[in-house]
Design a protein around this motif. Structure first.
Motif, PDB file in Angstrom:
ATOM      1  N   ILE A  58       0.858  -1.183   0.000  1.00 11.68           N
ATOM      2  CA  ILE A  58       0.000   0.000   0.000  1.00 11.68           C
ATOM      3  C   ILE A  58       0.888   1.225   0.000  1.00 11.68           C
ATOM      4  CG2 ILE A  58      -1.933  -1.127   1.189  1.00 11.68           C
ATOM      5  CD1 ILE A  58      -1.055   0.302   3.746  1.00 11.68           C
ATOM      6  N   GLU A  59       0.358   2.323  -0.500  1.00  7.73           N
ATOM      7  CA  GLU A  59       1.088   3.576  -0.505  1.00  7.73           C
ATOM      8  C   GLU A  59       0.859   4.296   0.818  1.00  7.73           C
ATOM      9  OE1 GLU A  59       3.146   4.892  -2.703  1.00  7.73           O
ATOM     10  OE2 GLU A  59       2.991   3.125  -3.996  1.00  7.73           O
ATOM     11  N   PRO A  60       1.912   4.904   1.373  1.00  6.41           N
ATOM     12  CA  PRO A  60       1.704   5.719   2.581  1.00  6.41           C
ATOM     13  C   PRO A  60       0.709   6.828   2.282  1.00  6.41           C
ATOM     14  CG  PRO A  60       4.036   5.369   2.153  1.00  6.41           C
ATOM     15  CD  PRO A  60       3.301   4.886   0.931  1.00  6.41           C
ATOM     16  N   THR A  61      -0.267   6.996   3.154  1.00  8.55           N
ATOM     17  CA  THR A  61      -1.292   8.015   2.919  1.00  8.55           C
ATOM     18  C   THR A  61      -1.208   9.155   3.915  1.00  8.55           C
ATOM     19  OG1 THR A  61      -2.832   6.753   4.297  1.00  8.55           O
ATOM     20  CG2 THR A  61      -2.903   6.369   1.921  1.00  8.55           C
ATOM     21  N   VAL A  62      -0.316   9.024   4.894  1.00  8.36           N
ATOM     22  CA  VAL A  62      -0.175  10.065   5.906  1.00  8.36           C
ATOM     23  C   VAL A  62       0.931  11.009   5.481  1.00  8.36           C
ATOM     24  CG1 VAL A  62       0.333  10.537   8.325  1.00  8.36           C
ATOM     25  CG2 VAL A  62      -0.941   8.489   7.692  1.00  8.36           C
ATOM     26  N   GLY A  63       0.737  12.314   5.687  1.00 10.19           N
ATOM     27  CA  GLY A  63       1.732  13.291   5.301  1.00 10.19           C
ATOM     28  C   GLY A  63       3.049  13.063   5.998  1.00 10.19           C
ATOM     29  N   ALA A  64       4.110  13.558   5.369  1.00 13.12           N
ATOM     30  CA  ALA A  64       5.427  13.446   5.976  1.00 13.12           C
ATOM     31  C   ALA A  64       5.479  14.253   7.256  1.00 13.12           C
ATOM     32  CB  ALA A  64       6.493  13.952   5.002  1.00 13.12           C
ATOM     33  N   ALA A  65       6.484  13.950   8.085  1.00 14.79           N
ATOM     34  CA  ALA A  65       6.589  14.622   9.382  1.00 14.79           C
ATOM     35  C   ALA A  65       6.632  16.132   9.230  1.00 14.79           C
ATOM     36  CB  ALA A  65       7.838  14.122  10.116  1.00 14.79           C
ATOM     37  N   SER A  66       7.248  16.604   8.147  1.00 11.08           N
ATOM     38  CA  SER A  66       7.363  18.049   7.947  1.00 11.08           C
ATOM     39  C   SER A  66       6.025  18.708   7.660  1.00 11.08           C
ATOM     40  CB  SER A  66       8.333  18.333   6.796  1.00 11.08           C
ATOM     41  OG  SER A  66       7.863  17.716   5.602  1.00 11.08           O
ATOM     42  N   ASP A  67       5.035  17.878   7.275  1.00 12.98           N
ATOM     43  CA  ASP A  67       3.712  18.429   6.972  1.00 12.98           C
ATOM     44  C   ASP A  67       2.837  18.554   8.215  1.00 12.98           C
ATOM     45  OD1 ASP A  67       4.418  18.450   4.310  1.00 12.98           O
ATOM     46  OD2 ASP A  67       3.636  16.434   3.962  1.00 12.98           O
ATOM     47  N   LEU A  68       3.298  18.011   9.348  1.00 15.20           N
ATOM     48  CA  LEU A  68       2.489  17.994  10.552  1.00 15.20           C
ATOM     49  C   LEU A  68       2.898  19.124  11.472  1.00 15.20           C
ATOM     50  CD1 LEU A  68       2.639  14.155  11.260  1.00 15.20           C
ATOM     51  CD2 LEU A  68       0.899  15.409   9.982  1.00 15.20           C
ATOM     52  N   ASP A  69       1.923  19.765  12.086  1.00 16.71           N
ATOM     53  CA  ASP A  69       2.265  20.831  13.015  1.00 16.71           C
ATOM     54  C   ASP A  69       2.484  20.260  14.411  1.00 16.71           C
ATOM     55  OD1 ASP A  69      -0.298  20.475  14.123  1.00 16.71           O
ATOM     56  OD2 ASP A  69      -1.161  21.869  12.683  1.00 16.71           O
ATOM     57  N   SER A  70       2.809  21.113  15.341  1.00 21.77           N
ATOM     58  CA  SER A  70       3.267  20.659  16.663  1.00 21.77           C
ATOM     59  C   SER A  70       2.196  19.930  17.464  1.00 21.77           C
ATOM     60  CB  SER A  70       3.780  21.853  17.467  1.00 21.77           C
ATOM     61  OG  SER A  70       2.753  22.816  17.629  1.00 21.77           O
ATOM     62  N   ASP A  71       0.927  20.218  17.210  1.00 24.25           N
ATOM     63  CA  ASP A  71      -0.124  19.542  17.978  1.00 24.25           C
ATOM     64  C   ASP A  71      -0.902  18.565  17.100  1.00 24.25           C
ATOM     65  OD1 ASP A  71      -1.355  21.433  16.413  1.00 24.25           O
ATOM     66  OD2 ASP A  71      -2.712  22.159  17.986  1.00 24.25           O
ATOM     67  N   ALA A  72      -0.192  17.928  16.162  1.00 18.23           N
ATOM     68  CA  ALA A  72      -0.841  16.996  15.236  1.00 18.23           C
ATOM     69  C   ALA A  72      -1.481  15.830  15.985  1.00 18.23           C
ATOM     70  CB  ALA A  72       0.172  16.474  14.219  1.00 18.23           C
TER      71      ALA A  72
END
Length: 220
Positions: A165-179
């Motif tokens: 399966i393809e990863p569907t979650v954004g990369a760590a850089s796309d997440l903000d501090s309270d993800a």
């Protein structure tokens, strides 16, 4: 130090063996692997809770001791009832498995990064078991009785590692501090929506995971 550690563990084991023996503790004497399952789950959950709540080290130590107690209890029951194993054989088998599955530490494979280990992990297990490469299902060994959300995360991670399966979650850089909080709120909203519509969210997730696993493996 290792011998001293072993001595302390064996002292605790002897205590448990005494409690489950005739004339020891009546409650301990009648317990079985099956009857102890709720306690194993509960003690594990309490240890997890202590770690996540960042309780004092003395409390975390106590909770971890309760988990060890369950391991000793099961091993002692198996020894008493002649099931073919005891604490020593459990420890020996564990040690052999750890060494076999870590040739990059104990063998000649050389140092491997976490990323390389993720890619190699299933092949390491196949080598350790003497199985042909590619013979293991990527989902092999995932307990059906795991908590649904934990099992879902495990299945997704295994399928991602196997490139099914393809990863569907954004990369760590796309997440903000309270993800984490945001994701928790989103999941809670889904649970509330399920409750409002009369849907069992746990069952819905179990079925979704089963569908994903079936489709991914069939497409291999």
């Amino acid at each position: 130090m290792a011998n001293d550690d072993a001595r302390h563990v064996m002292q605790a084991y002897e205590t448990v063996r005494t409690m489950i023996s005739p004339g020891g503790c009546a409650w301990h004497e009648v317990q079985t692997h099956e009857s102890l399952m709720p306690f194993l789950v509960e003690e594990t959950a309490e240890f997890v809770d202590a770690v996540e709540r960042e309780l004092p080290a003395s409390e975390v130590r106590s909770e971890l001791g309760d988990v060890l107690y369950q391991v000793l209890f099961h091993a002692a029951i198996a020894e008493r009832d002649g099931e073919g194993y005891d604490l020593r054989s459990v420890a020996d088998a564990l040690n052999e498995k750890l060494i076999a599955r870590h040739p990059h530490v104990f063998g000649d494979r050389g140092y491997m990064t976490v990323e390389e280990l993720h890619a190699e992990w299933e092949r390491l297990k196949e080598d350790a078991a003497g199985e042909a490469r590619g013979s293991r299902s990527p989902l092999e060994g995932i307990p059906a009785g795991m908590p649904t959300l934990a099992r879902a995360a495990k299945v997704v991670e295994r399928l991602k590692r196997a490139n099914l399966i393809e990863p569907t979650v954004g990369a760590a850089s796309d997440l903000d501090s309270d993800a984490e909080d945001q994701l928790g709120d989103a999941m809670l909203a889904l649970v509330s929506r399920a409750n409002a519509t009369g849907i069992d969210p746990d069952r819905a997730l179990r079925r979704a995971v089963d569908r994903l696993a079936k489709l991914a493996v069939e497409s291999k």
